[in-house]
Design a protein around this motif. Structure first.
Motif, PDB file in Angstrom:
ATOM      1  N   LEU A  83       0.691  -1.433  -0.270  1.00 37.90           N
ATOM      2  CA  LEU A  83      -0.263  -0.368  -0.208  1.00 37.90           C
ATOM      3  C   LEU A  83       0.882   1.505   0.371  1.00 37.90           C
ATOM      4  N   ALA A  84       1.980   0.977   0.809  1.00 37.20           N
ATOM      5  CA  ALA A  84       2.606   2.379   0.761  1.00 37.20           C
ATOM      6  C   ALA A  84       3.381   2.965  -0.539  1.00 37.20           C
ATOM      7  N   ALA A  85       3.756   1.612  -1.712  1.00 40.47           N
ATOM      8  CA  ALA A  85       4.657   1.853  -2.707  1.00 40.47           C
ATOM      9  C   ALA A  85       3.888   2.317  -3.834  1.00 40.47           C
ATOM     10  N   LEU A  86       2.609   1.672  -3.379  1.00 41.32           N
ATOM     11  CA  LEU A  86       1.709   2.056  -4.565  1.00 41.32           C
ATOM     12  C   LEU A  86       1.551   3.153  -4.563  1.00 41.32           C
ATOM     13  N   ALA A  87       0.918   3.926  -3.071  1.00 40.92           N
ATOM     14  CA  ALA A  87       0.807   5.078  -3.044  1.00 40.92           C
ATOM     15  C   ALA A  87       1.806   6.116  -3.286  1.00 40.92           C
ATOM     16  N   ALA A  88       3.002   5.727  -3.376  1.00 39.48           N
ATOM     17  CA  ALA A  88       4.009   6.763  -3.575  1.00 39.48           C
ATOM     18  C   ALA A  88       4.228   6.138  -4.977  1.00 39.48           C
ATOM     19  N   GLY A  89       3.454   5.690  -6.243  1.00 38.51           N
ATOM     20  CA  GLY A  89       3.902   5.576  -7.237  1.00 38.51           C
ATOM     21  C   GLY A  89       4.599   4.292  -7.503  1.00 38.51           C
ATOM     22  N   ALA A 115      -3.966   3.585  -8.469  1.00 38.17           N
ATOM     23  CA  ALA A 115      -2.788   3.383  -8.641  1.00 38.17           C
ATOM     24  C   ALA A 115      -2.098   3.324 -10.565  1.00 38.17           C
ATOM     25  N   GLN A 116      -2.868   1.937 -11.187  1.00 37.99           N
ATOM     26  CA  GLN A 116      -3.503   1.819 -12.322  1.00 37.99           C
ATOM     27  C   GLN A 116      -3.933   2.511 -12.804  1.00 37.99           C
ATOM     28  N   ALA A 117      -4.744   3.786 -12.723  1.00 38.15           N
ATOM     29  CA  ALA A 117      -5.796   4.720 -13.304  1.00 38.15           C
ATOM     30  C   ALA A 117      -4.267   5.739 -13.684  1.00 38.15           C
ATOM     31  N   ALA A 118      -2.923   5.852 -12.436  1.00 39.90           N
ATOM     32  CA  ALA A 118      -1.763   7.056 -12.841  1.00 39.90           C
ATOM     33  C   ALA A 118      -0.896   5.896 -14.024  1.00 39.90           C
ATOM     34  N   GLY A 119      -1.234   5.148 -14.600  1.00 36.92           N
ATOM     35  CA  GLY A 119      -0.252   3.994 -14.843  1.00 36.92           C
ATOM     36  C   GLY A 119       0.570   4.001 -14.260  1.00 36.92           C
ATOM     37  N   ILE A 120       0.044   2.980 -12.845  1.00 35.07           N
ATOM     38  CA  ILE A 120       1.349   2.624 -12.008  1.00 35.07           C
ATOM     39  C   ILE A 120       0.815   0.902 -11.979  1.00 35.07           C
ATOM     40  N   ARG A 121       1.709   0.276 -12.795  1.00 37.14           N
ATOM     41  CA  ARG A 121       1.430  -1.567 -12.720  1.00 37.14           C
ATOM     42  C   ARG A 121       0.930  -2.082 -11.336  1.00 37.14           C
ATOM     43  N   SER A 122       0.786  -3.638 -10.960  1.00 36.11           N
ATOM     44  CA  SER A 122       1.492  -4.316  -9.872  1.00 36.11           C
ATOM     45  C   SER A 122       0.265  -5.561 -10.618  1.00 36.11           C
ATOM     46  N   MET A 123       1.448  -6.614  -9.784  1.00 37.18           N
ATOM     47  CA  MET A 123       0.988  -8.171  -9.991  1.00 37.18           C
ATOM     48  C   MET A 123       1.400  -9.194  -9.182  1.00 37.18           C
ATOM     49  N   THR A 350       5.733  -0.989 -21.355  1.00 37.63           N
ATOM     50  CA  THR A 350       4.859  -1.021 -22.740  1.00 37.63           C
ATOM     51  C   THR A 350       3.733  -0.224 -22.078  1.00 37.63           C
ATOM     52  N   GLY A 351       3.486   0.210 -21.053  1.00 39.68           N
ATOM     53  CA  GLY A 351       2.284   0.724 -19.957  1.00 39.68           C
ATOM     54  C   GLY A 351       0.513  -0.247 -20.400  1.00 39.68           C
ATOM     55  N   VAL A 352       1.221  -1.834 -20.145  1.00 39.48           N
ATOM     56  CA  VAL A 352      -0.388  -2.908 -19.962  1.00 39.48           C
ATOM     57  C   VAL A 352       0.100  -3.032 -18.166  1.00 39.48           C
ATOM     58  N   ASP A 353      -1.287  -4.038 -18.226  1.00 38.29           N
ATOM     59  CA  ASP A 353      -1.046  -4.339 -16.935  1.00 38.29           C
ATOM     60  C   ASP A 353      -0.470  -5.781 -17.020  1.00 38.29           C
ATOM     61  N   PRO A 354      -0.150  -6.098 -16.098  1.00 34.56           N
ATOM     62  CA  PRO A 354       0.541  -7.363 -16.463  1.00 34.56           C
ATOM     63  C   PRO A 354      -0.631  -8.489 -15.181  1.00 34.56           C
TER      64      PRO A 354
END
Length: 393
Positions: A83-89, A115-123, A350-354
């Motif tokens: 949660l902290a990492a996503l909040a930090a971008g 975060a995804q709406a801001a281009g931040i990816r997670s997997m 490449t800006g896609v969701d993994p």
């Protein structure tokens, strides 16, 4: 990367290797590793190939030169760090299972969506998806080669805690691990079978068991209440608060019937993962101890030609294999992590969701929760809450 033990070593090997094997649109720099013990994390940084080290994961998240945070810690810290990492971008790779509770997994999935709406990816790190034979298994099923799926049977068997004198490590403590064999290895076969079939587990009936309920405290102390004589004549012990084994039947949302078994008490089985899928037109089988192979039965062939075929998944046009060796030259367990990092780096660049996404991992968490509730209620049939409804809620 936060964490440096078993998964930390596996992930580090993959980070070291990924750009040396695959031609990717971005290059990885192993900037920093974090662990609680100053001496051990310094040694890990040197041994595993990290440029720097720290004992405070918040320092990693605050650094401008770090883009991806890889969470390899026990489950009790997944939510806080992620949660902290996503909040930090920061983009996040989090080991499985995603969290220790459904509530934590929901919160993490909601944060990932924001975060995804801001281009931040997670997997989430379900590495067995990246074994080439497993990916090919998924492709065969998706192409209709098995017809209508009728049966799924999956087992994941280990024996590393059979000895009752094995100490009470963190994986045997619910507050740290969330669950035992169910979440540790059962989560893998839940994700793997849902991935290859394209179907979700809709309901379960389960049994769980803890065979050894008290174990010696590691090093004589683990912060838990000890039992035994005050003079220390008998080693102090603590309570095992997770399951040693879980068995459940399930129905998939496409109508298939399924059976699952996860145990760390299967004497003689070191890392025995096996999945078989039966369909109206054929069967496909994967066995981790023969991870370069699939067994495939094609019932559409003339009767005289039918039989299980061994497919050696090492050709250049098989999934992930084009970057490795000539056909017939096998790969191993560690390569699944390299493939995982390849997919993540490519997605971020490449800006896609993994995949698997946090939403996928939440769905696995909901199955784990349904299994636990069913076992507590005497194996009663328990529906699995749809993950999208859980996120919305």
């Amino acid at each position: 990367m936060v964490g440096y033990a078993f998964m930390g070593a596996a992930h580090s090997q993959a980070w070291r290797t990924v750009n040396r094997v695959y031609d990717l649109p971005a290059r990885v720099r192993m900037a920093a590793i974090c662990g609680r013990d100053p001496e051990k994390v310094a040694d890990a940084a040197d041994r595993l190939g990290w440029e720097s080290h720290t004992t405070d994961w918040r320092e990693l998240i605050a650094r401008d030169d770090i883009d991806i945070v890889d969470v390899c810690t026990p489950g009790d810290s997944h939510a806080e760090i992620t949660l902290a990492a996503l909040a930090a971008g920061k983009h996040v790779l989090c080991e499985k299972p995603l969290a220790n509770t459904v509530a934590e997994a929901r919160e993490m999935t909601a944060a990932a969506a924001t975060a995804q709406a801001a281009g931040i990816r997670s997997m989430c790190g379900f590495n067995y998806r990246r074994v080439p034979a497993v990916t090919m298994m998924q492709q065969l099923i998706a192409a209709g080669r098995l017809g209508k799926i009728r049966h799924v049977r999956a087992v994941y068997l280990q024996d590393w805690i059979v000895d009752p004198q094995f100490p009470l490590v963190w994986r045997l403590q619910k507050d740290k691990a969330g669950s035992g064999a169910l979440g540790d290895i059962g989560a893998h076969i839940i994700d793997l079978t849902q991935f290859v079939t394209g179907q979700r587990i809709a309901g379960v009936s389960a049994l769980t068991e803890t065979f050894v309920k008290q174990r010696p405290l590691p090093g004589g102390s683990s912060g838990l209440a000890a039992t035994g004589p005050a003079d220390g004549a008998t080693a102090a012990t603590g309570e095992v608060t997770v399951d040693d084994a879980a068995v459940f039947v399930a129905r998939l949302d496409g109508g298939a019937l399924a059976t699952y078994e996860a145990s760390r008490f299967a004497t003689g089985r070191k890392n025995g993962l096996r999945v078989e899928v039966n369909g109206s037109l054929g069967t496909v089988v994967f066995d981790l101890e023969r991870l370069n192979e699939l067994e495939f039965y094609d019932a559409t062939l003339p009767a005289a030609e039918q039989g299980f075929t061994r497919i050696l998944v090492t050709e250049g046009d098989h999934p992930y294999m084009s970057a490795w060796w000539p056909p017939g030259h096998i790969i191993g367990y560690e390569h699944s992590f390299t493939h995982q990092m390849r997919d993540l780096v490519e997605a971020v660049a490449t800006g896609v969701d993994p995949a698997p996404s946090f939403a996928d991992a939440l769905q696995v968490q909901l199955v784990l929760d349904a299994v636990t509730r069913s076992a507590e209620l005497g194996s009663s049939w328990t529906e699995v809450e749809p993950s999208l409804a859980a996120v919305a809620g």
